[in-house]
Design an enzyme around this catalytic site. Structure first.
Site, PDB file in Angstrom:
ATOM      1  N   GLY A   1       0.783  -1.176  -0.179  1.00  0.00           N
ATOM      2  CA  GLY A   1      -0.006  -0.142  -0.059  1.00  0.00           C
ATOM      3  C   GLY A   1       0.779   1.112  -0.114  1.00  0.00           C
TER       4      GLY A   1
ATOM      5  N   ASN B   1       1.340   3.182  -2.609  1.00  0.00           N
ATOM      6  CA  ASN B   1       0.433   3.905  -3.347  1.00  0.00           C
ATOM      7  C   ASN B   1      -0.722   4.456  -2.618  1.00  0.00           C
ATOM      8  OD1 ASN B   1       1.060   4.558  -6.486  1.00  0.00           O
ATOM      9  ND2 ASN B   1       1.526   2.308  -6.057  1.00  0.00           N
TER      10      ASN B   1
ATOM     11  N   ARG C   1     -15.643 -14.464  -9.286  1.00  0.00           N
ATOM     12  CA  ARG C   1     -15.059 -13.180  -9.173  1.00  0.00           C
ATOM     13  C   ARG C   1     -16.160 -12.288  -9.084  1.00  0.00           C
ATOM     14  NH1 ARG C   1      -9.836 -12.618 -10.640  1.00  0.00           N
ATOM     15  NH2 ARG C   1      -9.082 -14.308 -11.750  1.00  0.00           N
TER      16      ARG C   1
ATOM     17  N   ARG D   1      -6.329  -8.472  -8.213  1.00  0.00           N
ATOM     18  CA  ARG D   1      -7.541  -9.062  -8.690  1.00  0.00           C
ATOM     19  C   ARG D   1      -8.178  -8.354  -9.998  1.00  0.00           C
ATOM     20  NH1 ARG D   1      -8.934 -13.484  -6.302  1.00  0.00           N
ATOM     21  NH2 ARG D   1     -10.924 -13.492  -6.970  1.00  0.00           N
TER      22      ARG D   1
ATOM     23  N   HIS E   1      -0.559   1.211 -13.127  1.00  0.00           N
ATOM     24  CA  HIS E   1       0.212  -0.005 -13.573  1.00  0.00           C
ATOM     25  C   HIS E   1       1.483   0.467 -13.824  1.00  0.00           C
ATOM     26  CE1 HIS E   1       0.828  -3.502 -15.784  1.00  0.00           C
ATOM     27  NE2 HIS E   1       1.380  -3.128 -16.681  1.00  0.00           N
TER      28      HIS E   1
ATOM     29  N   GLY F   1     -10.558  -5.216 -19.993  1.00  0.00           N
ATOM     30  CA  GLY F   1      -9.382  -5.820 -20.005  1.00  0.00           C
ATOM     31  C   GLY F   1      -8.496  -5.756 -19.097  1.00  0.00           C
ATOM     32  N   VAL F   2      -7.187  -6.102 -19.223  1.00  0.00           N
ATOM     33  CA  VAL F   2      -6.159  -5.972 -18.085  1.00  0.00           C
ATOM     34  C   VAL F   2      -5.225  -5.128 -18.472  1.00  0.00           C
ATOM     35  CG1 VAL F   2      -4.240  -7.108 -16.942  1.00  0.00           C
ATOM     36  CG2 VAL F   2      -6.380  -8.360 -17.547  1.00  0.00           C
ATOM     37  N   ASP F   3      -5.290  -3.759 -17.984  1.00  0.00           N
ATOM     38  CA  ASP F   3      -4.579  -2.565 -18.112  1.00  0.00           C
ATOM     39  C   ASP F   3      -4.750  -1.814 -19.447  1.00  0.00           C
ATOM     40  OD1 ASP F   3      -3.268  -3.108 -15.385  1.00  0.00           O
ATOM     41  OD2 ASP F   3      -2.013  -4.576 -16.489  1.00  0.00           O
TER      42      ASP F   3
END
Ligand code: GRF
Length: 199
Positions: free
Chosen positions: A11, A13, A58, A84, A102, A136-138
């Site tokens: 943590g 950030n 999920r 996640r 990211h 999507g992912v990133d």
């Protein structure tokens, strides 16, 4: 803005966001041992654990997270080392108000171990990206990016540390812009409304 920060680990950030006095109403972790929870407590911010274990899907876990966020009056969600992949259950609950950081210059090196990917690829430059989250992912629309050099003798640890310094600068800045209503999204492009300066 009523902000939630979702974490799974240390943590740092989250700490940068707390230190920037952004309106964090709750910190949620899927791991009860995440040090981010302790950072929240030290800052006097409510901290909740919603473990992903025991949920059939999920989506069911995300629904439990959404319930916790609603209880705290949240309207904006910042993923900060939340390990996640979030589903439309969470995204549709806060449309256009879920953001992520990211540790690479998107669209390069998505997913896990982005700094290792950059090293293995021989990139000379990498960095960090704050972006809106989509399915999507990133892959979502980019809000702010910051670049750092990759040095010849870097390893994953030294590169990650350099990237983290950028993360801690650009994440609070992006959230401040979002909270101030200064971001507009047109297709993939995010515009940052400039403030009128003195003439
Ligand atoms: C950061 O590099 C973030 O970009 C990535 O996971 C790391 C989390 O670090 N998704 P921390 O928990 O904020 O210290």
């Amino acid at each position: 803005m009523n902000l939630a920060v979702l974490v799974s680990g240390g943590g740092t950030n989250l700490q940068a966001i707390l230190d920037a006095d952004l309106p964090v109403r709750v910190v949620v972790s899927n791991r009860k041992r995440a040090f981010g929870l302790e950072r929240a407590r030290r800052a006097g911010v409510p901290a909740e654990v919603v473990s992903h274990r025991g949920f059939p899907s999920r989506e069911d876990h995300d629904a439990a997270v959404v319930t916790a966020l609603r209880r705290h009056g949240v309207d904006t969600v910042a993923l900060a080392g939340f390990m996640r992949i979030v589903t439309p259950t969470l995204l549709d609950a806060f449309p256009g108000r879920v953001v992520n950081i990211h540790p690479a210059l998107c669209p390069a090196f998505p997913g896990l171990h982005a700094q290792r990917q950059a090293l293995e690829h021989g990139a000379r430059v990498t960095g960090a990206t704050v972006h809106f989250v989509d399915a999507g992912v990133d892959t979502g629309a980019i809000i702010i990016q910051g670049a750092v050099p990759v040095l010849d003798d870097d390893d994953e640890a030294s590169l990650s540390a350099r990237v983290l310094e950028v993360e801690h600068r650009i994440y609070p800045e992006a959230l401040r812009l979002l909270g101030a209503g200064r971001l507009t999204v047109k297709g993939r492009r995010v515009r940052i409304k400039q403030l009128e300066g003195p003439r």
